[in-house]
Design an enzyme around this catalytic site. Structure first.
Site, mmCIF file in Angstrom:
data_model
loop_
_atom_site.group_PDB
_atom_site.id
_atom_site.type_symbol
_atom_site.label_atom_id
_atom_site.label_comp_id
_atom_site.label_asym_id
_atom_site.label_seq_id
_atom_site.Cartn_x
_atom_site.Cartn_y
_atom_site.Cartn_z
ATOM 1 C CD GLN A 1 -15.960 7.943 -4.671
ATOM 2 O OE1 GLN A 1 -15.904 9.164 -4.600
ATOM 3 N NE2 GLN A 1 -16.921 7.255 -4.088
ATOM 4 C CG ASP B 1 -13.896 12.635 1.093
ATOM 5 O OD1 ASP B 1 -15.123 12.808 0.983
ATOM 6 O OD2 ASP B 1 -13.222 11.974 0.274
ATOM 7 C CE LYS C 1 -18.442 11.875 -4.094
ATOM 8 N NZ LYS C 1 -17.536 11.007 -3.351
HETATM 9 N N1 GUN Z 1 -16.963 6.277 -0.988
HETATM 10 C C1 GUN Z 1 -18.216 6.253 -0.454
HETATM 11 N N2 GUN Z 1 -18.497 7.442 0.129
HETATM 12 C C2 GUN Z 1 -17.413 8.224 -0.039
HETATM 13 C C3 GUN Z 1 -17.118 9.559 0.341
HETATM 14 O O1 GUN Z 1 -17.901 10.290 0.968
HETATM 15 N N3 GUN Z 1 -15.872 10.011 -0.029
HETATM 16 C C4 GUN Z 1 -14.983 9.231 -0.699
HETATM 17 N N4 GUN Z 1 -13.805 9.767 -0.999
HETATM 18 N N5 GUN Z 1 -15.240 7.993 -1.059
HETATM 19 C C5 GUN Z 1 -16.449 7.496 -0.730
#
Ligand code: GUN
Length: 288
Positions: free
Chosen positions: A97, A120, A53
């Site tokens: 995350q 998100d 990311k």
């Molecule tokens: N863990 C797995 N997928 C995601 C996501 O799209 N966002 C976040 N913050 N954590 C995740």
């Protein structure tokens, strides 16, 4: 028959080129967008996702801040850190995350993030907005899947979409987004009976189960669009999806690969949401 491949890698490059142009324009008149990413603990998969990311932000001219906190971080400290980022005007998006260590409440953490910075799209307000057709940030994985479906130029109106998996991150928002495009939506889960039968009736099948090669060709309607959200390690140690790609590609009309399918799209839609958060801020602060 061999299915057409919907390449998330290629589609995401095209979308990222567009994001990059818009980021450069915004940087001239306001400033570059900024995403703050918080990683708690040492989960290996999460470390890889977070690294990807941050790297994707750099590639598009988006500034990123990576805050790594130890596994034993108390919940209050994490909530305080989020509050600090909420109050920081130079930050447009905040991502914590998931999953979090067991002693931390995910729902408390998600609700602590300012709705305007919830790139998100996980907060109750953003989920509610999606549910009622109001503007808001959309969860990145299903949002990316919608872009992949859009790339086929197939009208979803009246199509039967089967989603296998009912998670808050993928299955449920996926259902709402497909519904918005007038699909008839079924959500299947671990307690569903006659899954193969449902699958054989689906024009669109989205697999978000978390089980390697779970979807077999007898569960797929000939010509269907098959979207694979899974990222698993197969018995050979290689990355694979929830769909048995080799056999399903002989039945489906379209299929997404793993890797190079939904994964890159998830990250791209995070960049898109971060850009939009910064654009909204620019409009609020300087009227354009
Ligand atoms: N863990 C797995 N997928 C995601 C996501 O799209 N966002 C976040 N913050 N954590 C995740």
């Amino acid at each position: 028959m061999t299915a057409k491949i919907i390449s998330g890698k290629e589609l995401s490059q095209a979308i990222k080129a567009d994001i990059n142009k818009k980021v450069n324009l915004l940087a001239k008149k306001f400033r570059a967008p900024c995403l703050a990413v918080i990683l708690v603990g040492e989960d290996l998969a999460s470390q890889v996702y977070v690294r990807n990311k941050v790297k994707a932000c750099e590639g598009c001219g988006i500034t990123s801040i990576l805050e790594k906190l130890p596994e034993e971080t108390p919940e209050e400290i994490l909530l305080e850190k989020i509050e600090q980022f909420n109050n920081d005007d130079s930050i447009d998006g905040i991502l914590v995350q998931l999953p979090l260590p067991k002693h931390i409440s995910e729902s408390k953490v998600i609700e602590q993030i300012s709705v305007k910075k919830d790139v998100d799209g996980f907060s109750l307000e953003n989920v509610g907005a999606l549910c009622t057709g109001m503007p808001g940030f959309k969860a990145c994985t299903p949002y990316g899947v919608m872009k992949m479906l859009e790339s086929t130029a197939i009208n979803l109106t009246g199509k039967h979409a089967l989603i296998i998996g009912r998670s808050n991150i993928v299955g449920k928002p996926m259902a709402l987004m497909l519904l918005e495009k007038n699909a008839t939506v079924t959500i299947a889960h671990s307690k569903t009976v006659n899954l193969a039968e449902l699958g054989r009736d689906a024009d669109i099948l989205v697999a978000a189960v978390g089980k390697a090669n779970f979807v077999k060709k007898d569960m797929v309607k000939p010509g269907a669009i098959v979207i694979d959200v899974g990222i698993n390690r197969g018995t050979d140690g290689k990355l694979c999806g929830d769909v048995d790609f080799e056999e399903v590609k002989e039945v489906a009309g379209y299929i997404t690969p793993v890797p190079g399918g939904v994964g890159p799209m998830t990250i791209t839609m995070l960049l898109q949401n971060t850009l939009e958060a910064a654009e909204l801020k620019s409009i609020k602060e300087q009227g354009n």
